[in-house]
Write an enzyme that holds these catalytic residues in place. Sequence first.
Site, PDB file in Angstrom:
ATOM      1  N   GLU A   4       0.824  -1.209   0.000  1.00  0.00           N
ATOM      2  CA  GLU A   4       0.000   0.000   0.000  1.00  0.00           C
ATOM      3  C   GLU A   4       0.859   1.261   0.000  1.00  0.00           C
ATOM      4  O   GLU A   4       0.626   2.194  -0.768  1.00  0.00           O
ATOM      5  CB  GLU A   4      -0.906   0.017   1.227  1.00  0.00           C
ATOM      6  CG  GLU A   4      -1.962  -1.052   1.235  1.00  0.00           C
ATOM      7  CD  GLU A   4      -2.720  -1.012   2.551  1.00  0.00           C
ATOM      8  OE1 GLU A   4      -3.828  -0.453   2.535  1.00  0.00           O
ATOM      9  OE2 GLU A   4      -2.203  -1.511   3.551  1.00  0.00           O
ATOM     10  N   GLY A  70     -10.558  -8.514   7.981  1.00  0.00           N
ATOM     11  CA  GLY A  70     -11.416  -9.669   7.838  1.00  0.00           C
ATOM     12  C   GLY A  70     -12.871  -9.243   7.911  1.00  0.00           C
ATOM     13  O   GLY A  70     -13.251  -8.450   8.775  1.00  0.00           O
ATOM     14  N   ILE A 149      -7.569 -12.729  13.423  1.00  0.00           N
ATOM     15  CA  ILE A 149      -8.744 -13.558  13.697  1.00  0.00           C
ATOM     16  C   ILE A 149      -8.908 -14.579  12.576  1.00  0.00           C
ATOM     17  O   ILE A 149      -9.027 -14.214  11.409  1.00  0.00           O
ATOM     18  CB  ILE A 149     -10.010 -12.695  13.834  1.00  0.00           C
ATOM     19  CG1 ILE A 149      -9.814 -11.614  14.903  1.00  0.00           C
ATOM     20  CG2 ILE A 149     -11.213 -13.577  14.150  1.00  0.00           C
ATOM     21  CD1 ILE A 149      -9.464 -12.148  16.279  1.00  0.00           C
ATOM     22  N   MET A 169      -6.165  -4.937  13.000  1.00  0.00           N
ATOM     23  CA  MET A 169      -5.215  -4.847  14.100  1.00  0.00           C
ATOM     24  C   MET A 169      -4.659  -3.447  14.351  1.00  0.00           C
ATOM     25  O   MET A 169      -3.721  -3.300  15.132  1.00  0.00           O
ATOM     26  CB  MET A 169      -4.052  -5.817  13.848  1.00  0.00           C
ATOM     27  CG  MET A 169      -4.491  -7.272  13.739  1.00  0.00           C
ATOM     28  SD  MET A 169      -3.137  -8.435  13.382  1.00  0.00           S
ATOM     29  CE  MET A 169      -2.201  -8.342  14.909  1.00  0.00           C
ATOM     30  N   GLU A 170      -5.226  -2.407  13.728  1.00  0.00           N
ATOM     31  CA  GLU A 170      -4.654  -1.063  13.878  1.00  0.00           C
ATOM     32  C   GLU A 170      -5.653   0.075  14.056  1.00  0.00           C
ATOM     33  O   GLU A 170      -5.388   1.030  14.786  1.00  0.00           O
ATOM     34  CB  GLU A 170      -3.761  -0.718  12.658  1.00  0.00           C
ATOM     35  CG  GLU A 170      -2.552  -1.583  12.474  1.00  0.00           C
ATOM     36  CD  GLU A 170      -2.849  -2.889  11.757  1.00  0.00           C
ATOM     37  OE1 GLU A 170      -2.141  -3.874  12.034  1.00  0.00           O
ATOM     38  OE2 GLU A 170      -3.793  -2.920  10.948  1.00  0.00           O
ATOM     39  N   ASP A 193     -10.270 -11.349   3.660  1.00  0.00           N
ATOM     40  CA  ASP A 193     -10.683 -12.687   4.099  1.00  0.00           C
ATOM     41  C   ASP A 193     -11.928 -12.512   4.953  1.00  0.00           C
ATOM     42  O   ASP A 193     -12.356 -11.393   5.233  1.00  0.00           O
ATOM     43  CB  ASP A 193      -9.578 -13.387   4.885  1.00  0.00           C
ATOM     44  CG  ASP A 193      -9.164 -12.607   6.130  1.00  0.00           C
ATOM     45  OD1 ASP A 193      -9.795 -12.819   7.180  1.00  0.00           O
ATOM     46  OD2 ASP A 193      -8.229 -11.784   6.049  1.00  0.00           O
TER      47      ASP A 193
END
Length: 227
Positions: A4, A70, A149, A169-170, A193
């Site tokens: 990114e 996710g 996860i 996670m951020e 996902d």
Amino acid sequence: MDIEVEGLKQRMENRTTETVGSIEFSTGILHGVECVVARCGIGKVNAAMCAQTMILRYAPSAVINTGVAGGIGEGISIGHIVVAKDVVQHDMDTTVGEEGEDPKGFIPGPDVVYIPCSQELVEAVLRAAKDSDGPVCHVGTIATGDQFIHDQRTLERIKKEFGACACEMEGGSIGQVCYLNRVPFSVIRAISDNANDDSHMDYPEFVGPAAQASIQLLCRLLDGMKE
């Protein structure tokens, strides 16, 4: 992610780079807007450190966190985009304390569970998505925790406890930093996902296309900001 950051840096004009602490910050003009781009790294501490450094060093008018996540819930599929209306930290738990039980996800300091994103930025992202032939776009709660996860049981717990439509996670820690510094923020996530038992197979296959979708939406958003 590197994919990114490199994609955004390649689109930058008049780019300069400096390292503050261990984080590389690139400044320049991105789609006609003065921007600073950095890779925060994985996890809440890395993300918070990057956000606070960016705010103190560059005083941005807004912080936009992009990445992958996710998907949780019906109708949210790989390749879709989720725009956070608010963020929550699903692994934050102070439910046993001296003054009684806090709700799950309660963050001492700001004393909230859900941290609201900038409504103005949310609407701008939705306009950018609507004006293109890009992926399907959803709005909802994004849940953050220091875990990848990948099992149905944990997925269902996060969905039930927080009503989240994506997990990563951020974003929640970046939101906390921005909220405390009174800086408007937005979290945009491309779904790589479905955060279930197949995540370990889906993520490597779809993370690249998901990241590209996130970049493209961000660039369309910046096009609207310069007008």
